[in-house]
Scaffold this active site. Structure first.
Site, PDB file in Angstrom:
ATOM      1  N   HIS A  81       0.848  -1.198   0.000  1.00  0.00           N
ATOM      2  CA  HIS A  81       0.000   0.000   0.000  1.00  0.00           C
ATOM      3  C   HIS A  81       0.877   1.239   0.000  1.00  0.00           C
ATOM      4  CE1 HIS A  81      -4.261   1.171   0.491  1.00  0.00           C
ATOM      5  NE2 HIS A  81      -3.724   2.326   0.860  1.00  0.00           N
ATOM      6  N   ASP A 159     -13.369   3.044   7.570  1.00  0.00           N
ATOM      7  CA  ASP A 159     -12.402   3.754   6.717  1.00  0.00           C
ATOM      8  C   ASP A 159     -13.059   4.235   5.434  1.00  0.00           C
ATOM      9  OD1 ASP A 159      -9.718   4.689   5.966  1.00  0.00           O
ATOM     10  OD2 ASP A 159      -9.955   3.214   4.366  1.00  0.00           O
ATOM     11  N   ARG A 166     -12.397  12.667   4.273  1.00  0.00           N
ATOM     12  CA  ARG A 166     -11.070  13.321   4.338  1.00  0.00           C
ATOM     13  C   ARG A 166     -10.691  13.913   2.996  1.00  0.00           C
ATOM     14  NH1 ARG A 166      -7.411   8.784   5.555  1.00  0.00           N
ATOM     15  NH2 ARG A 166      -5.768  10.323   5.401  1.00  0.00           N
ATOM     16  N   SER A 181      -5.955   4.493   8.556  1.00  0.00           N
ATOM     17  CA  SER A 181      -6.659   4.183   7.311  1.00  0.00           C
ATOM     18  C   SER A 181      -5.975   3.013   6.590  1.00  0.00           C
ATOM     19  CB  SER A 181      -6.669   5.440   6.426  1.00  0.00           C
ATOM     20  OG  SER A 181      -7.021   5.119   5.110  1.00  0.00           O
ATOM     21  N   LYS A 185      -7.141  -1.421   6.939  1.00  0.00           N
ATOM     22  CA  LYS A 185      -7.525  -2.223   5.769  1.00  0.00           C
ATOM     23  C   LYS A 185      -6.623  -3.453   5.640  1.00  0.00           C
ATOM     24  CE  LYS A 185      -7.338   1.388   3.034  1.00  0.00           C
ATOM     25  NZ  LYS A 185      -7.653   2.768   2.746  1.00  0.00           N
TER      26      LYS A 185
HETATM   27  N1  URA Z   1      -4.041   5.469   1.437  1.00  0.00           N
HETATM   28  C1  URA Z   1      -5.039   5.145   2.301  1.00  0.00           C
HETATM   29  O1  URA Z   1      -5.631   4.073   2.187  1.00  0.00           O
HETATM   30  N2  URA Z   1      -5.344   5.984   3.266  1.00  0.00           N
HETATM   31  C2  URA Z   1      -4.705   7.153   3.441  1.00  0.00           C
HETATM   32  O2  URA Z   1      -5.025   7.861   4.359  1.00  0.00           O
HETATM   33  C3  URA Z   1      -3.681   7.498   2.553  1.00  0.00           C
HETATM   34  C4  URA Z   1      -3.358   6.643   1.547  1.00  0.00           C
END
Ligand code: URA
Length: 439
Positions: A81, A159, A166, A181, A185
């Protein structure tokens, strides 16, 4: 629980209790707290921060706000990620390459956030389904080694709500909100090996090195405490990573790399992240062996073949693998020219991201529709010499108005100077549970 009182506590900089955090997360997940109260709390968190205990509590509460998977994918489930960037399409390069090497990638990606692009939007630009029933998602990982989906309503639903808020309330750039966040996940999806790409530079959510390092350490710590094998790379975002910015255009960039027709920083960073992914997934003994495996998958075409399988499995247009040039098509295709001769001294990459948004490649409001065709291809990198009138980039626009708006932003974003300037840095550091290695 009295929600205005929770907002007030954070407004005055007080640490929230575990119960208050649970109430906030539950209200976001089941939408019983209205958007305006959630947004006010997000802004209070953005301004006053959270300590390590609050950040960990927030992450775990968000992870548990929906299903917690223990996926059977016929191997170690791994995921990568990014904190988000511009022209940052490493997923579409490294997922097929790693899967071609034998990794099992069960990937949950995001949509564009603020000025940054999102893999889900890029996949949808070529007709791919990004929402799959859980059983199909896991079967696909078992059968072809990879699946990439957006966030489902079942996984970390808190999220999903907070991410969209956001994006449109200027509360993206907050260490606890980013860490929770991303890690909620990853924990919920059951990834056992996790590689984090934390961007540093003018286009990063956390532009400075110290902030990015703190973010990387926080996420590695949360993941390690949860029993996952996690590493993070801090990588440069002082200019778009790939030359292409925009949804279809970034798919084109990735396909051309996998076809062996292009290389550069996007490939370099994808290989570095992919090598980490093969390592945390137990496919390679170490990143050096991992990188050698990825280079073989690139050279023998198995990475491209895996991308074709991935696109086909998720209902997209696999002909893009044979004709990536078809992805560069918009009503207006026009260069932005350098106003004077000189050296590219600096790029405000966040502003370049907003230029892409101005063209329609990103959202200004939660409900905005993306135009998959639009964006731009950079024709120069930091440190390059340009003559007056040479193209800085080629813009793909839907109409004259958005072209003019984007052109103005691009000219402001790209600074031309006279002194020789070194190329931007690409890989700054690696963070593992054992510590930080700087390069
Ligand atoms: N990727 C995400 O899933 N969340 C964030 O806050 C920033 C990047």
């Amino acid at each position: 629980m009295n929600f205005p009182a929770i907002i007030a506590d954070k407004k005055f900089g007080r640490a929230l209790t575990g119960e208050q955090i649970e109430a906030f997360v539950r209200g976001a997940a089941d939408k019983t707290v209205p958007d305006y109260q959630l947004s006010a709390l997000l802004m209070a968190i953005r301004l006053n921060g959270m300590d390590a205990r609050e950040t960990a509590d927030l992450t775990l509460a968000m992870a548990r706000s929906g299903d917690m998977l223990h996926p059977d994918v016929g191997g170690i489930p791994v995921d990568k990620h990014s904190t988000g960037g511009v022209g940052d399409t490493t997923t579409l390069v490294l997922v097929p390459l790693c899967a071609a090497c034998g990794a099992k990638i069960a990937k949950m990606s995001g949509r564009g956030l603020g000025h940054t692009g999102g893999t889900v939007d890029k996949m949808e630009s070529i007709g791919m389904r990004t929402s799959l029933p859980e059983a199909d998602f896991l079967r696909q990982v078992r059968e072809i080694g990879c699946a990439v989906v957006g966030q489902s309503a079942e996984l970390a639903p808190a999220d999903k709500t907070l991410y969209a808020l956001r994006d449109t309330t200027a509360t993206v750039d907050s260490l606890p909100l980013i860490a929770s966040s991303i890690m909620s996940k990853k924990l919920a999806s059951g990834a056992q090996g996790i590689v984090l790409d934390v961007k540093v530079g003018s286009g990063a959510i956390m532009p400075d090195y110290a902030g990015s390092l703190a973010l990387a350490k926080t996420m590695v710590d949360i993941g390690t405490r949860a029993g996952r094998n996690v590493s993070a790379l801090l990588t440069g975002m002082d200019e778009p990573l790939g030359s292409h910015v925009g949804n279809m255009l970034e798919v084109k960039d990735a396909v051309e790399i996998l076809r062996g027709e292009s290389a550069g920083p996007l490939l370099t960073v994808s290989l570095a992240l992919g090598a980490q992914l093969l390592t945390v997934g137990g496919v390679a003994a170490n990143p050096e062996e991992g990188e050698a495996m990825l280079r073989r998958a690139l050279a023998d075409g198995s990475g491209l073949e895996k991308l074709r399988q991935l696109i086909r499995a998720q209902g997209g247009d696999e002909s893009v693998c044979d004709h990536p040039e078809a992805l560069a098509d918009a009503p207006i295709v026009r260069d932005v020219a350098a106003p004077r001769a000189g050296v590219i001294a600096r790029m405000d990459t966040t502003l370049l991201g907003y230029a892409a948004q101005e063209l329609g490649a990103g959202r200004r409001q939660k409900t905005d529709q993306i135009d998959p065709r639009v964006g731009f291809i950079m024709r120069c990198r930091v440190g390059d010499n340009l003559s007056a009138g040479a193209p800085i980039c080629t813009v793909y626009a839907a109409n004259e108005d958005t072209f003019a708006g984007a052109q103005q932003m691009i000219l402001r974003a790209v600074e031309i100077g006279d002194a020789p300037t070194p190329p931007s840095r690409l890989i700054y550091a690696m963070v593992t549970p054992q510590g930080v290695t700087e390069y």
